[in-house]
Design an enzyme around this catalytic site. Structure first.
Site, PDB file in Angstrom:
ATOM      1  N   TRP A 127       0.824  -1.208   0.000  1.00 35.53           N
ATOM      2  CA  TRP A 127       0.000   0.000   0.000  1.00 35.53           C
ATOM      3  C   TRP A 127       0.862   1.263   0.000  1.00 35.53           C
ATOM      4  O   TRP A 127       0.642   2.181  -0.797  1.00 35.53           O
ATOM      5  CB  TRP A 127      -0.936  -0.042   1.191  1.00 35.53           C
ATOM      6  CG  TRP A 127      -1.982   1.033   1.277  1.00 35.53           C
ATOM      7  CD1 TRP A 127      -2.409   1.633   2.426  1.00 35.53           C
ATOM      8  CD2 TRP A 127      -2.772   1.627   0.221  1.00 35.53           C
ATOM      9  NE1 TRP A 127      -3.401   2.557   2.145  1.00 35.53           N
ATOM     10  CE2 TRP A 127      -3.636   2.563   0.796  1.00 35.53           C
ATOM     11  CE3 TRP A 127      -2.801   1.447  -1.160  1.00 35.53           C
ATOM     12  CZ2 TRP A 127      -4.525   3.336   0.044  1.00 35.53           C
ATOM     13  CZ3 TRP A 127      -3.690   2.209  -1.921  1.00 35.53           C
ATOM     14  CH2 TRP A 127      -4.539   3.136  -1.322  1.00 35.53           C
ATOM     15  N   LYS A 130     -15.663  -2.934   7.127  1.00 37.49           N
ATOM     16  CA  LYS A 130     -15.820  -3.571   5.805  1.00 37.49           C
ATOM     17  C   LYS A 130     -14.877  -4.757   5.647  1.00 37.49           C
ATOM     18  O   LYS A 130     -15.183  -5.716   4.917  1.00 37.49           O
ATOM     19  CB  LYS A 130     -15.610  -2.528   4.698  1.00 37.49           C
ATOM     20  CG  LYS A 130     -14.227  -1.879   4.669  1.00 37.49           C
ATOM     21  CD  LYS A 130     -13.265  -2.538   3.725  1.00 37.49           C
ATOM     22  CE  LYS A 130     -11.895  -1.884   3.780  1.00 37.49           C
ATOM     23  NZ  LYS A 130     -10.956  -2.503   2.832  1.00 37.49           N
ATOM     24  N   ASP A 143     -16.292   1.204  -0.352  1.00 32.77           N
ATOM     25  CA  ASP A 143     -15.209   0.327   0.076  1.00 32.77           C
ATOM     26  C   ASP A 143     -15.738  -1.070   0.392  1.00 32.77           C
ATOM     27  O   ASP A 143     -15.072  -2.080   0.150  1.00 32.77           O
ATOM     28  CB  ASP A 143     -14.519   0.932   1.304  1.00 32.77           C
ATOM     29  CG  ASP A 143     -13.056   0.533   1.401  1.00 32.77           C
ATOM     30  OD1 ASP A 143     -12.585  -0.244   0.557  1.00 32.77           O
ATOM     31  OD2 ASP A 143     -12.378   1.014   2.332  1.00 32.77           O
TER      32      ASP A 143
END
Length: 327
Positions: A15, A187, A240
């Site tokens: 990331w 999520k 998301d």
């Protein structure tokens, strides 16, 4: 496009590396900070999870003192290392620094949202979270994406909104840091449930139900913590959630698929071979929900499966056999 002087990204994983690549045209220099020199030697000029090489203005280092030469610090590390990173950068900070993080999850060390840890360790700085429906692989490839920059401080929000936005990465600003953080955390748990359902061979009907009812769970928890309900209808909420539940680029979804094959949580982690933030957040989410008397049946069943208390197929039956309620 106006170039900014420099950016320090703390965290050289997939990331952090993807963000460095995506933002390389926005900064004269980007310092990508890894936690050890052996890792830097291993990845060379390209993170193994990405196909793109680093631009010449991306410099890998382990030297946190480089923070002194920049105004912008972006943390892109797993949630379990978040508090440690804040303590590590604290001695190098000055009053001009603007700090944000692209980490998703709760702080497992302090059992709270990341901005709460941030405010305890760095009370003189304004918290800012960057979140939304973004896979590292696609960000590195500079495929069109949208992301959310959330801070209650106007100057911090404006700075990071401008810093993150590129020709192919659209930044949206938000004041609801709690809602954006809750969405980015819960999520991942729900994506484990989606992975379990997919691994069991269930279809699109099941996935749609999980996403919709999962959104209801996420929203209930977030609102009870002070978030705005509308936040969960945006990029850091439903956006998301849909992304992470629907594609196998999601580590959490892949983890759930392994659980569906009756693998233990540890066995599934080994197969995924990377941090599964949904597993890290799970106990904290359930604990907070129980304390607030918030019903989160999907998350409860994911917990039961990861702890080996129930078979994945039986967890789905438990959800289906719950007493009918008003939607």
């Amino acid at each position: 496009m106006i170039m900014k002087k420099s950016l320090v990204i703390v965290g050289a994983g997939a990331w952090g590396s993807a963000l460095a690549i995506a933002l390389s045209d926005k900064f004269d220099e980007i310092f990508l900070i890894a936690n050890n020199k052996k890792f830097i030697s291993k990845i060379g000029n390209k993170h193994p999870a990405l196909t793109e090489t680093f631009a010449s203005n991306i410099k890998l280092s382990t030297d946190l003192s480089l923070i002194k030469n920049t105004k912008a610090i972006l943390i892109a590390a797993p949630s379990y290392s978040f508090s440690g990173i804040l303590f590590s950068i604290k001695p190098h900070l000055n009053s001009n620094h603007l700090i944000a993080w692209a980490t998703k999850g709760f702080d497992p060390n302090n059992k709270c949202l990341l901005h709460e840890t941030f405010q305890k360790i760095l009370p003189d700085y304004h918290p800012c979270v960057i979140s939304g429906p973004t896979f590292a692989v696609e960000i590195a490839k500079k495929k069109p994406s949208a992301i959310v920059v959330a801070s209650k401080d106007h100057n911090t929000q404006e700075f990071w909104g401008d810093a993150i936005q590129t020709e192919l990465l659209r930044a949206y600003k938000n004041n609801d840091i709690v809602g954006v953080e809750v969405g980015g955390s819960v999520k991942n748990v729900l994506a484990i449930a989606a992975g379990i359902a997919n691994g069991l061979g269930f279809g699109a009907n099941t996935q749609a139900a999980l996403i919709t009812r999962g959104l209801a769970e996420m929203t209930r928890l977030g609102v009870s913590l002070g978030a705005e309900k509308i936040t969960f209808q945006g990029l850091s909420g439903i956006g998301d959630l849909v992304l992470t539940c629907s594609d196998d680029l999601s580590r959490n979804r892949r983890f759930g698929k392994e659980l569906a094959n009756n693998a233990s949580a540890n066995e599934a982690l080994k197969v995924v071979g990377a941090t599964v933030e949904g597993l890290n957040a799970l106990k904290i989410v359930i604990s907070i929900a129980n304390n607030l008397k918030i019903e989160m049946p999907i998350c409860d069943q994911v917990m039961a499966v990861t702890e080996g208390k129930i078979k994945p197929a039986d967890a789905v039956k438990e959800l289906l056999l719950r007493k009918p309620i008003q939607e």
